[in-house]
Scaffold this motif. Sequence first.
Motif, mmCIF file in Angstrom:
data_model
loop_
_atom_site.group_PDB
_atom_site.id
_atom_site.type_symbol
_atom_site.label_atom_id
_atom_site.label_comp_id
_atom_site.label_asym_id
_atom_site.label_seq_id
_atom_site.Cartn_x
_atom_site.Cartn_y
_atom_site.Cartn_z
ATOM 1 N N ASN A 85 -13.382 -45.614 -8.003
ATOM 2 C CA ASN A 85 -12.927 -45.883 -9.368
ATOM 3 C C ASN A 85 -11.884 -46.998 -9.389
ATOM 4 O OD1 ASN A 85 -11.977 -45.846 -11.972
ATOM 5 N ND2 ASN A 85 -11.163 -43.766 -11.881
ATOM 6 N N GLN A 100 -8.944 -45.452 -18.493
ATOM 7 C CA GLN A 100 -10.137 -46.068 -17.895
ATOM 8 C C GLN A 100 -10.425 -47.342 -18.692
ATOM 9 O OE1 GLN A 100 -10.736 -44.675 -14.816
ATOM 10 N NE2 GLN A 100 -12.854 -44.681 -15.228
ATOM 11 N N PRO A 146 -12.494 -51.315 -19.025
ATOM 12 C CA PRO A 146 -13.905 -51.711 -19.071
ATOM 13 C C PRO A 146 -14.529 -51.747 -17.677
ATOM 14 C CG PRO A 146 -12.492 -53.626 -19.348
ATOM 15 C CD PRO A 146 -11.585 -52.429 -19.353
ATOM 16 N N ARG A 147 -15.842 -51.833 -17.649
ATOM 17 C CA ARG A 147 -16.560 -51.977 -16.375
ATOM 18 C C ARG A 147 -16.027 -53.177 -15.607
ATOM 19 N NH1 ARG A 147 -21.522 -49.413 -15.077
ATOM 20 N NH2 ARG A 147 -21.871 -51.077 -13.580
ATOM 21 N N GLN A 148 -15.891 -53.019 -14.305
ATOM 22 C CA GLN A 148 -15.377 -54.090 -13.450
ATOM 23 C C GLN A 148 -16.480 -54.548 -12.497
ATOM 24 O OE1 GLN A 148 -11.918 -55.107 -13.632
ATOM 25 N NE2 GLN A 148 -11.976 -53.837 -15.482
ATOM 26 N N THR A 205 -18.251 -55.187 -9.060
ATOM 27 C CA THR A 205 -18.044 -54.414 -7.820
ATOM 28 C C THR A 205 -17.584 -55.305 -6.671
ATOM 29 O OG1 THR A 205 -20.310 -54.709 -7.079
ATOM 30 C CG2 THR A 205 -19.862 -52.784 -8.466
#
Length: 393
Positions: free
Chosen positions: A206, A215, A217-219, A221
């Motif tokens: 995470n 939490q 936004p999407r990060q 990878t």
Amino acid sequence: MPKAFDLVVHGATGFTGRLVVEYLLQRYPAGSGLRWAMGGRSADKLASVRDAIGAPADTPLVVTDSRDPASLQALMAQTRLVLTTVGPYQLYGSELVAACAAAGVDYVDLCGEPAWMRQMIDAHEAAAKASGARIVFSCGFDSIPFDMGVWMLQNEMRSRFGHPASRVRGRVRKMKGTFSGGTAASLKATLAAAAADPGVLDLLRNPFSLTPGFQGPRQPTGSKPMVDEALGLWVAPFVMAAINTRNVHRSNFLLGHSYGADFVYDEMLVTGAGEKGEAIANAVAADKSLGSDGGPQPGEGPSREEREAGSYDVLFLGEDAQGQLLRVAVQGDRDPGYGSTSKMIAEAAACLLQDATHTPGGIWTPAPALGQPLIDRLQAHAGLTFSVEEAPH
């Protein structure tokens, strides 16, 4: 009662601890206004390291054993701050953090273990806030150049454009030097902990594991080689990204989301252009030597010549919603894992004691705890440079 010492180096007989003491000797000799002592489990070993590095015979030595509660209590009574190089912290650091948080004693370390750090935040942040202890994790190559680089970039963005960059890329352009045996040991301990406890694996995956209750936004990878469209060059996974990205998000969280609640950040290693860049990126992605048994062992490290020949250069690319760009570079003049790290943690400790007097108790990352005074110290004394870069045309 005033305490005997401002700072005790816990682990002064280890490879990195010894480098920290050598730096303190040169930068903060007796009479400099920073009263420090060498700490470790064996008085004889401390004395032999003191003599080997040419420290004065009256350099204070403190026997400290983090497994012995009485020894820890004695340490708390003697010092304002503990600088610890004794990792893996998940194996050897928990009692020390608990003692500092309870006693109101400041603490800095070289931790790159995000799951353990989250456990410490959950267990001890309330006590640290109550006692006034400032616990600052990750004061070495992970994560000072990255945390402070993003912090500086965001300050520049706000002063130029009136708002932060919603997207920042950390790109390691050059890194010459080895990782420490301690880094390898921390990675192995983390992998073992993850195998034993699925909750640890969830924290490791995470990107917001160090921002309890938030939490974002999407990060990205950062786990596969690719062409970075911002640079037009191949980039590969960067081994320190897993800790640095978590710390940068925690800094944003502790700063009241001054980078924005929608902030997106990743780190990659630049490997170059064309087929050669691609080949290097694929080789980097396939390299698992750090976690292997043949890697460096704790207490081992590069020679002075290797440390002095090392260096690093990290580019931070910031972009806002309007497409306005800013580039900040952070460079270091020694190998990252030892030569530069030992100077960074020493200056972070001195900064916490001497400059960051208004930083309240709690569990911190370097940027919100230490801010501009740390950058000033690193540039003046520790061989780092922080600069705004003009984009190549």
